[in-house]
Design an enzyme around this catalytic site. Structure first.
Site, PDB file in Angstrom:
ATOM      1  N   LYS A 183      16.338  19.498  17.467  1.00 56.74           N
ATOM      2  CA  LYS A 183      16.805  20.873  17.204  1.00 56.74           C
ATOM      3  C   LYS A 183      16.571  21.199  15.732  1.00 56.74           C
ATOM      4  CE  LYS A 183      20.946  23.771  17.425  1.00 56.74           C
ATOM      5  NZ  LYS A 183      22.104  24.174  18.210  1.00 56.74           N
ATOM      6  N   GLU A 212      19.711  17.211  15.245  1.00 55.08           N
ATOM      7  CA  GLU A 212      19.621  18.515  14.558  1.00 55.08           C
ATOM      8  C   GLU A 212      19.603  18.361  13.042  1.00 55.08           C
ATOM      9  OE1 GLU A 212      22.839  21.338  15.235  1.00 55.08           O
ATOM     10  OE2 GLU A 212      21.747  22.939  14.230  1.00 55.08           O
TER      11      GLU A 212
HETATM   12  C1  5MM Z   1      27.486  26.942  16.851  1.00 57.43           C
HETATM   13  O1  5MM Z   1      27.533  26.506  15.515  1.00 57.43           O
HETATM   14  C2  5MM Z   1      27.418  25.103  15.258  1.00 57.43           C
HETATM   15  C3  5MM Z   1      28.156  24.737  14.008  1.00 57.43           C
HETATM   16  O2  5MM Z   1      29.478  24.784  14.105  1.00 57.43           O
HETATM   17  P1  5MM Z   1      30.331  24.178  12.871  1.00 57.43           P
HETATM   18  O3  5MM Z   1      29.593  24.514  11.595  1.00 57.43           O
HETATM   19  O4  5MM Z   1      31.600  24.913  13.009  1.00 57.43           O
HETATM   20  O5  5MM Z   1      30.445  22.721  13.109  1.00 57.43           O
HETATM   21  C4  5MM Z   1      26.007  24.714  14.857  1.00 57.43           C
HETATM   22  O6  5MM Z   1      25.845  23.334  14.785  1.00 57.43           O
HETATM   23  C5  5MM Z   1      25.003  25.258  15.782  1.00 57.43           C
HETATM   24  O7  5MM Z   1      24.961  24.493  16.937  1.00 57.43           O
HETATM   25  C6  5MM Z   1      23.641  25.277  15.133  1.00 57.43           C
HETATM   26  O8  5MM Z   1      23.662  25.462  13.751  1.00 57.43           O
HETATM   27  C7  5MM Z   1      22.850  26.407  15.732  1.00 57.43           C
HETATM   28  O9  5MM Z   1      23.600  27.583  15.593  1.00 57.43           O
HETATM   29  P2  5MM Z   1      22.874  28.864  15.068  1.00 57.43           P
HETATM   30  O10 5MM Z   1      23.955  29.891  14.985  1.00 57.43           O
HETATM   31  O11 5MM Z   1      22.259  28.514  13.748  1.00 57.43           O
HETATM   32  O12 5MM Z   1      21.834  29.162  16.132  1.00 57.43           O
END
Ligand code: 5MM
Length: 336
Positions: A217, A175
């Site tokens: 991702k 990601e």
């Molecule tokens: C679910 O949020 C994840 C991040 O958590 P932390 O910042 O607390 O570590 C994040 O990695 C998430 O998996 C991705 O950014 C995708 O989430 P969004 O909300 O952007 O779809």
């Protein structure tokens, strides 16, 4: 077909996507407090197990990314959280990075950490039932960012992570997230994202990663959230597809976008158009955190005992995302 390729395909095929429920306790606390709820292990578990036991888990969710606290919890149904997820046919996954920390010699950028001791942690997560993992590199966009240093160091860390994960028979989600913050144009986001992705794949190849056994991702190609020039959904989809076509090797089985601060509807509409215009062999689906959970969390916060309404809300969102992953979503279906 290798075992890793099979796992990757199982997670993202047939209109399924990923529920990113891997918020660290700090982020989850912000989310819960924003709807006036206390953040404690019980509440975090109760909200999450309500989602994980929803009907849509069978048809719309191929994998769930968990946080360390959650993968170790036992649900109130008696099953462990990974067992609860597996019982619906979805695959449990785990976030294994330990967060973005200040990058030395860059004034405002971060490097994601978590490589120390990772091999041992991976073995433990495998025993707990995880079959895929996630690591997020975070990049700022501005005239000077992301810097060469941030692009290089984060790509290197992602590749070292991926090698250890595949060694332990799990699928790594890669990601690299270029943040939406800023007034940059979509074309600027396109160029910076291409540069970041190309470097990531250069490192993944050097580290001999089996590219058929990963899931990418990425962010979609969007103008910054303070940009004055908005662009159409059609343009977003075309730029996103073009960027991925130019930067991602053919062997990669699929792409599961992050939502990155888009609203639930924006993230759904954009994914839908991407799939309508998808002329690549990549599966294009979702790995959404906020864009799958926001409405469900709001409803749950009004009455945490009303499991049915919370699940109904989550089921609807997941079904809309699943339709979008097949290019079959419409406004009519959204509002039915
Ligand atoms: C679910 O949020 C994840 C991040 O958590 P932390 O910042 O607390 O570590 C994040 O990695 C998430 O998996 C991705 O950014 C995708 O989430 P969004 O909300 O952007 O779809």
């Amino acid at each position: 077909m290798t075992e890793l390729n099979q796992i990757a395909l199982k997670i993202i095929s047939k209109g399924k996507g990923i529920l990113a429920a891997d918020e660290s306790n700090g982020t989850m606390t912000k989310r819960l407090e924003s709807v006036n709820l206390t953040s404690n292990p019980e509440n975090r578990q109760f909200f999450r197990e309500t989602l994980f036991s929803s009907e849509c888990m069978k048809d719309c969710i191929g994998g769930v990314i968990l946080y360390d606290e959650t993968i170790n919890q036992t649900s109130s149904f008696g099953k462990s959280i990974p067992e609860l997820i597996s019982s619906s046919g979805a695959i449990p996954g785990i976030k294994v990075d330990t967060g973005a920390k200040k990058l030395a010699n860059s004034a405002e950028e971060n490097i994601t950490e978590g490589l120390d001791g990772l091999r041992d942690r991976l073995k433990k997560y495998y025993e707990l039932g995880a079959r895929f993992t996630k690591w997020r590199g975070v990049y700022k966009i501005s005239k000077i960012y992301p810097s060469k240093l941030a692009i290089h160091t984060n790509a290197h860390a992602l590749a070292r992570y991926a090698a250890l994960v595949q060694e332990n028979k799990m699928v790594p989600i890669i990601e690299p997230e270029l943040l939406m913050d800023g007034d940059h144009s979509a074309d600027f986001c396109f160029n910076r994202t291409s540069e970041v992705l190309k470097k990531c794949f250069e490192e993944l190849i050097i580290h001999q990663i089996d590219l058929t056994g990963i899931i990418l991702k990425p962010n979609m190609i969007l103008p910054g959230n303070k940009s004055k020039n908005s662009i159409s959904i059609e343009e977003i989809s075309k730029k996103t597809i073009e960027c991925l076509k130019n930067s991602v090797p053919q062997e990669v089985p699929g792409i599961a976008f992050l939502s990155g601060g888009q609203s639930e509807i924006e993230a759904t509409e954009n994914l839908n158009m991407i799939n309508k215009n998808n002329d690549t062999n990549f599966i294009m689906t979702y790995s959404y955190g906020r864009a799958l959970q926001q409405s469900a969390l709001k409803i749950w916060s009004k009455n945490t005992q009303d499991k049915d309404l919370t699940q109904k809300t989550f089921n609807h969102r997941a079904r809309m995302c699943s339709l979008a992953a097949q290019g079959k979503w419409s406004n009519e279906l959204e509002n039915k």
